[in-house]
Design a protein around this motif. Structure first.
Motif, PDB file in Angstrom:
ATOM      1  N   UNK A  54       0.842  -1.186   0.000  1.00 56.73           N
ATOM      2  CA  UNK A  54       0.000   0.000   0.000  1.00 56.73           C
ATOM      3  C   UNK A  54       0.881   1.240   0.000  1.00 56.73           C
ATOM      4  N   UNK A  55       0.510   2.230  -0.827  1.00 54.42           N
ATOM      5  CA  UNK A  55       1.288   3.446  -0.954  1.00 54.42           C
ATOM      6  C   UNK A  55       0.995   4.444   0.156  1.00 54.42           C
ATOM      7  N   UNK A  56       1.591   5.587  -0.007  1.00 48.81           N
ATOM      8  CA  UNK A  56       1.431   6.658   0.977  1.00 48.81           C
ATOM      9  C   UNK A  56       0.266   7.555   0.601  1.00 48.81           C
ATOM     10  N   UNK A  57      -0.221   8.268   1.609  1.00 53.67           N
ATOM     11  CA  UNK A  57      -1.262   9.262   1.423  1.00 53.67           C
ATOM     12  C   UNK A  57      -0.623  10.635   1.506  1.00 53.67           C
ATOM     13  N   UNK A  58      -0.832  11.447   0.470  1.00 49.42           N
ATOM     14  CA  UNK A  58      -0.368  12.832   0.474  1.00 49.42           C
ATOM     15  C   UNK A  58      -1.484  13.704   1.023  1.00 49.42           C
ATOM     16  N   UNK A  59      -1.171  14.494   2.024  1.00 55.54           N
ATOM     17  CA  UNK A  59      -2.128  15.409   2.635  1.00 55.54           C
ATOM     18  C   UNK A  59      -1.701  16.832   2.268  1.00 55.54           C
ATOM     19  N   UNK A  60      -2.630  17.589   1.686  1.00 52.69           N
ATOM     20  CA  UNK A  60      -2.343  18.968   1.301  1.00 52.69           C
ATOM     21  C   UNK A  60      -3.152  19.898   2.196  1.00 52.69           C
ATOM     22  N   UNK A  61      -2.461  20.594   3.094  1.00 47.63           N
ATOM     23  CA  UNK A  61      -3.102  21.559   3.987  1.00 47.63           C
ATOM     24  C   UNK A  61      -3.044  22.949   3.357  1.00 47.63           C
ATOM     25  N   UNK A  62      -3.810  23.871   3.912  1.00 51.16           N
ATOM     26  CA  UNK A  62      -3.850  25.222   3.342  1.00 51.16           C
ATOM     27  C   UNK A  62      -2.676  26.076   3.772  1.00 51.16           C
ATOM     28  N   UNK A  63      -2.111  25.778   4.938  1.00 56.81           N
ATOM     29  CA  UNK A  63      -0.986  26.584   5.432  1.00 56.81           C
ATOM     30  C   UNK A  63      -0.075  25.725   6.299  1.00 56.81           C
ATOM     31  N   UNK A  64       1.171  26.170   6.484  1.00 56.14           N
ATOM     32  CA  UNK A  64       2.149  25.369   7.233  1.00 56.14           C
ATOM     33  C   UNK A  64       1.708  25.010   8.656  1.00 56.14           C
ATOM     34  N   UNK A  65       1.067  25.925   9.358  1.00 60.40           N
ATOM     35  CA  UNK A  65       0.662  25.640  10.737  1.00 60.40           C
ATOM     36  C   UNK A  65      -0.351  24.495  10.799  1.00 60.40           C
ATOM     37  N   UNK A  66      -1.245  24.433   9.825  1.00 57.28           N
ATOM     38  CA  UNK A  66      -2.234  23.347   9.776  1.00 57.28           C
ATOM     39  C   UNK A  66      -1.534  22.030   9.448  1.00 57.28           C
ATOM     40  N   UNK A  67      -0.561  22.077   8.556  1.00 57.13           N
ATOM     41  CA  UNK A  67       0.207  20.866   8.230  1.00 57.13           C
ATOM     42  C   UNK A  67       0.891  20.322   9.487  1.00 57.13           C
ATOM     43  N   UNK A  68       1.462  21.208  10.287  1.00 57.81           N
ATOM     44  CA  UNK A  68       2.111  20.773  11.540  1.00 57.81           C
ATOM     45  C   UNK A  68       1.096  20.167  12.505  1.00 57.81           C
ATOM     46  N   UNK A  69      -0.074  20.800  12.633  1.00 57.93           N
ATOM     47  CA  UNK A  69      -1.119  20.261  13.515  1.00 57.93           C
ATOM     48  C   UNK A  69      -1.556  18.871  13.062  1.00 57.93           C
ATOM     49  N   UNK A  70      -1.691  18.681  11.764  1.00 59.18           N
ATOM     50  CA  UNK A  70      -2.087  17.379  11.237  1.00 59.18           C
ATOM     51  C   UNK A  70      -1.004  16.344  11.523  1.00 59.18           C
ATOM     52  N   UNK A  71       0.249  16.720  11.309  1.00 59.47           N
ATOM     53  CA  UNK A  71       1.361  15.794  11.585  1.00 59.47           C
ATOM     54  C   UNK A  71       1.391  15.407  13.059  1.00 59.47           C
ATOM     55  N   UNK A  77       2.316   8.669   5.600  1.00 56.47           N
ATOM     56  CA  UNK A  77       1.816   9.967   5.135  1.00 56.47           C
ATOM     57  C   UNK A  77       2.946  10.876   4.662  1.00 56.47           C
ATOM     58  N   UNK A  78       2.590  11.719   3.682  1.00 59.55           N
ATOM     59  CA  UNK A  78       3.402  12.860   3.285  1.00 59.55           C
ATOM     60  C   UNK A  78       2.479  14.059   3.465  1.00 59.55           C
ATOM     61  N   UNK A  79       2.916  15.044   4.231  1.00 62.34           N
ATOM     62  CA  UNK A  79       2.077  16.208   4.504  1.00 62.34           C
ATOM     63  C   UNK A  79       2.771  17.446   3.964  1.00 62.34           C
TER      64      UNK A  79
END
Length: 182
Positions: free
Chosen positions: A1-18, A38-40
């Motif tokens: 199974x491959x990875x899931x790429x997550x695209x957030x709207x801004x860097x702070x949201x990407x950090x929260x998701x991580x 995951x790749x965020x």
């Protein structure tokens, strides 16, 4: 199974998701974070905009009443600026990775978040399944719950169409009214 790429709207949201997803996450570059699953990455607001009139025809560089109204046959997209182009290129490379088999739109829940992601995805030229993270709270529990309840991306078609319509209408009125008034 491959990875899931997550695209957030801004860097702070990407950090929260991580911080909410299973990790650990490494940061191989300043454009994204990666774990085993995951790749965020993130936009920085609107990375993409509708092209200016002169991109459709050089004659529009000069503002003349005789050229109005300006109505492109098909609206075209471009990066907003050099900084946007750099992040956009990084996101597109991630979207095209062979080990990424699914993309999650984690931009803000609403019309503008949908437009930001939609324009990025369209310019990437990929055809990978999209899921939509739809949350209104950035707590770890809300993020985890949102990932348990991802929505199919095609459920957002109407919201995407509304966002594009508003963007194109703004362009048409703005470009034509400004030139006419000037």
């Amino acid at each position: 199974m491959g990875k899931t790429l997550v695209v957030a709207e801004k860097p702070s949201v990407a950090r929260d998701i991580a911080n909410a997803l299973p990790g650990p996450f490494q940061s191989p570059s300043d454009a994204y974070m990666e774990s085993d699953d995951y790749v965020i990455t993130f936009a920085v607001g609107h990375l993409v905009e509708l092209k200016d009139p002169e991109a459709y025809d050089e004659k529009f560089k000069k503002w003349r009443m005789d050229d109005l109204p300006i109505v492109p046959d098909k609206f075209e997209l471009q990066p907003r600026d050099a900084k946007s182009k750099k992040q956009l290129t990084a996101i597109h490379k991630l979207m095209k990775r062979d080990d990424v088999d699914r993309i999650v739109n984690a931009c803000d829940a609403g019309r503008e978040g949908e437009l930001i992601f939609s324009y990025i995805y369209e310019l990437a030229g990929v055809d990978k399944p999209i899921d939509r993270l739809w949350i209104s709270s950035m707590t770890k529990a809300a993020i985890r719950d949102g990932f348990e309840r991802l929505r199919p991306g095609n459920e957002m078609r109407n919201l995407d169409a509304a966002a594009r319509s508003r963007s194109e209408a703004d362009w048409l009125v703005g470009m034509n009214a400004t030139r006419a008034a000037t």
